[in-house]
Design a protein around this motif. Sequence first.
Motif, PDB file in Angstrom:
ATOM      1  N   MET A   1      21.596 -35.908 -18.693  1.00 19.26           N
ATOM      2  CA  MET A   1      20.717 -36.356 -17.784  1.00 19.26           C
ATOM      3  C   MET A   1      19.938 -37.574 -18.400  1.00 19.26           C
ATOM      4  SD  MET A   1      17.298 -34.490 -16.176  1.00 19.26           S
ATOM      5  CE  MET A   1      16.284 -35.215 -14.963  1.00 19.26           C
ATOM      6  N   LYS A   2      19.953 -38.668 -17.939  1.00 18.13           N
ATOM      7  CA  LYS A   2      19.200 -39.978 -18.141  1.00 18.13           C
ATOM      8  C   LYS A   2      17.572 -39.819 -18.283  1.00 18.13           C
ATOM      9  CE  LYS A   2      22.823 -42.364 -18.974  1.00 18.13           C
ATOM     10  NZ  LYS A   2      23.454 -42.626 -20.359  1.00 18.13           N
ATOM     11  N   GLY A   3      16.923 -40.266 -19.630  1.00 19.38           N
ATOM     12  CA  GLY A   3      15.547 -39.865 -19.464  1.00 19.38           C
ATOM     13  C   GLY A   3      14.693 -41.048 -18.812  1.00 19.38           C
ATOM     14  N   LYS A   4      13.347 -40.855 -18.976  1.00 19.36           N
ATOM     15  CA  LYS A   4      12.574 -42.080 -18.492  1.00 19.36           C
ATOM     16  C   LYS A   4      11.346 -42.230 -19.435  1.00 19.36           C
ATOM     17  CE  LYS A   4      13.247 -40.981 -13.480  1.00 19.36           C
ATOM     18  NZ  LYS A   4      12.560 -40.821 -12.214  1.00 19.36           N
ATOM     19  N   ILE A   5      10.785 -43.609 -19.473  1.00 17.27           N
ATOM     20  CA  ILE A   5       9.640 -43.527 -20.088  1.00 17.27           C
ATOM     21  C   ILE A   5       8.770 -44.558 -19.022  1.00 17.27           C
ATOM     22  CG2 ILE A   5      10.673 -43.981 -22.284  1.00 17.27           C
ATOM     23  CD1 ILE A   5      10.327 -46.786 -22.159  1.00 17.27           C
ATOM     24  N   GLU A  18      13.846 -46.431 -16.099  1.00 18.17           N
ATOM     25  CA  GLU A  18      15.079 -45.413 -16.086  1.00 18.17           C
ATOM     26  C   GLU A  18      15.674 -46.066 -17.373  1.00 18.17           C
ATOM     27  OE1 GLU A  18      16.555 -44.895 -12.424  1.00 18.17           O
ATOM     28  OE2 GLU A  18      15.079 -43.686 -11.783  1.00 18.17           O
ATOM     29  N   GLU A  19      16.309 -44.985 -18.105  1.00 19.26           N
ATOM     30  CA  GLU A  19      17.308 -45.313 -19.107  1.00 19.26           C
ATOM     31  C   GLU A  19      18.741 -45.749 -18.418  1.00 19.26           C
ATOM     32  OE1 GLU A  19      19.817 -42.885 -22.415  1.00 19.26           O
ATOM     33  OE2 GLU A  19      18.184 -41.984 -21.442  1.00 19.26           O
ATOM     34  N   ARG A  20      19.014 -46.748 -19.060  1.00 21.61           N
ATOM     35  CA  ARG A  20      20.399 -47.372 -18.245  1.00 21.61           C
ATOM     36  C   ARG A  20      21.417 -47.763 -19.535  1.00 21.61           C
ATOM     37  NH1 ARG A  20      19.264 -52.268 -14.193  1.00 21.61           N
ATOM     38  NH2 ARG A  20      18.135 -50.191 -13.226  1.00 21.61           N
ATOM     39  N   GLU A  21      22.810 -47.702 -19.275  1.00 22.89           N
ATOM     40  CA  GLU A  21      23.779 -47.877 -20.090  1.00 22.89           C
ATOM     41  C   GLU A  21      23.756 -49.553 -20.106  1.00 22.89           C
ATOM     42  OE1 GLU A  21      27.254 -46.208 -19.529  1.00 22.89           O
ATOM     43  OE2 GLU A  21      26.746 -44.274 -19.885  1.00 22.89           O
ATOM     44  N   ILE A 197      19.787 -47.393 -29.794  1.00 23.91           N
ATOM     45  CA  ILE A 197      18.841 -48.308 -29.312  1.00 23.91           C
ATOM     46  C   ILE A 197      18.919 -48.199 -27.679  1.00 23.91           C
ATOM     47  CG2 ILE A 197      18.350 -50.814 -28.980  1.00 23.91           C
ATOM     48  CD1 ILE A 197      19.598 -51.324 -31.535  1.00 23.91           C
ATOM     49  N   LYS A 198      18.196 -47.139 -27.117  1.00 25.60           N
ATOM     50  CA  LYS A 198      18.128 -46.786 -25.824  1.00 25.60           C
ATOM     51  C   LYS A 198      17.377 -48.037 -24.903  1.00 25.60           C
ATOM     52  CE  LYS A 198      18.307 -41.812 -26.293  1.00 25.60           C
ATOM     53  NZ  LYS A 198      20.103 -41.659 -25.292  1.00 25.60           N
ATOM     54  N   GLN A 199      18.266 -48.096 -23.803  1.00 25.17           N
ATOM     55  CA  GLN A 199      17.477 -49.387 -22.849  1.00 25.17           C
ATOM     56  C   GLN A 199      16.995 -48.731 -21.430  1.00 25.17           C
ATOM     57  OE1 GLN A 199      19.439 -53.299 -21.313  1.00 25.17           O
ATOM     58  NE2 GLN A 199      20.698 -51.681 -20.763  1.00 25.17           N
ATOM     59  N   PHE A 200      15.457 -49.206 -21.508  1.00 27.82           N
ATOM     60  CA  PHE A 200      14.973 -48.553 -20.096  1.00 27.82           C
ATOM     61  C   PHE A 200      14.532 -49.736 -19.201  1.00 27.82           C
ATOM     62  CE2 PHE A 200      14.347 -45.481 -23.504  1.00 27.82           C
ATOM     63  CZ  PHE A 200      14.598 -44.310 -22.855  1.00 27.82           C
ATOM     64  N   VAL A 201      14.966 -49.616 -18.078  1.00 32.00           N
ATOM     65  CA  VAL A 201      14.521 -50.840 -17.318  1.00 32.00           C
ATOM     66  C   VAL A 201      13.852 -50.392 -16.118  1.00 32.00           C
ATOM     67  CG1 VAL A 201      15.939 -52.558 -15.740  1.00 32.00           C
ATOM     68  CG2 VAL A 201      16.818 -51.833 -17.813  1.00 32.00           C
ATOM     69  N   GLY A 202      12.818 -51.327 -15.621  1.00 37.01           N
ATOM     70  CA  GLY A 202      12.125 -50.996 -14.217  1.00 37.01           C
ATOM     71  C   GLY A 202      11.175 -51.928 -14.122  1.00 37.01           C
ATOM     72  N   GLN A 203      11.174 -52.263 -12.737  1.00 33.79           N
ATOM     73  CA  GLN A 203      10.331 -53.440 -12.335  1.00 33.79           C
ATOM     74  C   GLN A 203      10.413 -54.816 -12.877  1.00 33.79           C
ATOM     75  OE1 GLN A 203       6.369 -51.836 -11.138  1.00 33.79           O
ATOM     76  NE2 GLN A 203       7.000 -49.864 -10.948  1.00 33.79           N
ATOM     77  N   VAL A 209      14.363 -49.130 -27.312  1.00 34.51           N
ATOM     78  CA  VAL A 209      13.585 -48.155 -28.285  1.00 34.51           C
ATOM     79  C   VAL A 209      14.637 -47.571 -29.490  1.00 34.51           C
ATOM     80  CG1 VAL A 209      12.752 -45.680 -28.371  1.00 34.51           C
ATOM     81  CG2 VAL A 209      12.421 -47.367 -26.274  1.00 34.51           C
ATOM     82  N   PRO A 210      14.425 -48.103 -30.595  1.00 32.12           N
ATOM     83  CA  PRO A 210      15.602 -47.644 -31.505  1.00 32.12           C
ATOM     84  C   PRO A 210      15.161 -46.419 -32.270  1.00 32.12           C
ATOM     85  CG  PRO A 210      14.086 -49.480 -32.342  1.00 32.12           C
ATOM     86  CD  PRO A 210      13.673 -49.242 -30.959  1.00 32.12           C
ATOM     87  N   ARG A 211      16.143 -45.856 -32.692  1.00 32.96           N
ATOM     88  CA  ARG A 211      15.776 -44.437 -33.431  1.00 32.96           C
ATOM     89  C   ARG A 211      16.856 -44.311 -34.339  1.00 32.96           C
ATOM     90  NH1 ARG A 211      17.107 -38.753 -33.031  1.00 32.96           N
ATOM     91  NH2 ARG A 211      18.388 -39.160 -31.393  1.00 32.96           N
ATOM     92  N   VAL A 212      16.370 -44.389 -35.586  1.00 34.81           N
ATOM     93  CA  VAL A 212      17.374 -43.800 -36.688  1.00 34.81           C
ATOM     94  C   VAL A 212      18.071 -42.472 -36.838  1.00 34.81           C
ATOM     95  CG1 VAL A 212      17.912 -43.800 -39.412  1.00 34.81           C
ATOM     96  CG2 VAL A 212      16.616 -45.686 -38.359  1.00 34.81           C
TER      97      VAL A 212
END
Length: 374
Positions: A1-5, A18-21, A197-203, A209-212
């Motif tokens: 399930m894709k996340g949101k911020i 929304e998280e997007r590939e 490195i997750k990508q979130f897109v909206g409006q 958002v990078p995370r080691v």
Amino acid sequence: MKGKIYLIDDNEELVEMEEREYEKEIILQNLISDYPNLLAGEQINSSHPRRWLLISQEMTVPSAEEEIGRWFADHLFLDQDAIPTIVEVKRSSDTRIRREVIGQMLDYAANAVVYWPVEKIISSFENTCQDDPAEVLSEFLGPDGDVEDFWLKVKTNLQAGKVRMLFVADEIPKELKRVIEFLNEQMDPAEVLAIEIKQFVGQGVKTLVPRVVGQTSEAQQKKSATSSTNIKIDEKSFFEELKDLRGIEELQIAEKIRDWAVEALPRFQFNKNQSYAIFWPVLDYNDQPYWPIGLRTDGKLSIIFQYLKDKTPFNNEELRMEFLNRLNQIEGIDIDANRIDGRPHFPLIVLQDDKSMQMFIETLQWVVYKIKES
């Protein structure tokens, strides 16, 4: 399930993202080239955040000395400690990210330490730079950096197998994470990590958002115990180290320069890296710091053309050349004319003779006069 911020904009409106590939792998590759801070250097080492110098995107990796290149690593970076950092990018939808990518990266690292001469890395960096490579490198290294020593450290790190391998994706599978944690605990001095490195897109807004991934407490302790960092030292420690390493004669030479600088270059800076400690006498004038020389505990005295060249009046090439010619009149000093934008050095012991010391001090007095005259 894709996340949101969720973001709150300037109008106090909630922006749902929304998280997007990534549509294509090359998009993430280019983002890393354009924005190296996405490699989360502050997470890799929170005490001394890693900074990145891009050497090349699509760096060729040969498997034999005469081979042009058998593979292409997605990126090669160097950090501020001259540690080669190989980056391989995959999308989470790529099935190769689970196992094949491990062997691929190990092939890169194993052959890189053998078949990447430092000259190839330098030429790749120069070809990559859109701006003047010397200026880019000087800015990256900062006032305590030495270009020649930096490239020498690159060579030393490669010979010692001190490299960093970074797997980058929008999501790191559990199977890959377990392998990376295992390798990172077992390998020394090499380091193996992954970065999501997750990508979130909206409006109309995009957030990255990078995370080691892959750091364990055991691995972090092991790496930090052998990491090289700059250490602040004081005047007393510097001169004690110089005496221990180089003897009383070179200590006395350095003390004469310091005694003169108390009035002419009155702000003293000291630092220590893995190889030596360094002392800069600094003149602050017209809201600009000037440090024409640096004394080192390895018995060398550096002339800091690379920083003078960006400041009045020594942004004038003819004036830097006159500075160089005055130095070359001192017996034992022979600085090539092509180094007037660099950081050449000569043995401190050259100034042991009273006449040579007097000529050197007079040259520095001329430098101070020109600065204050400008």
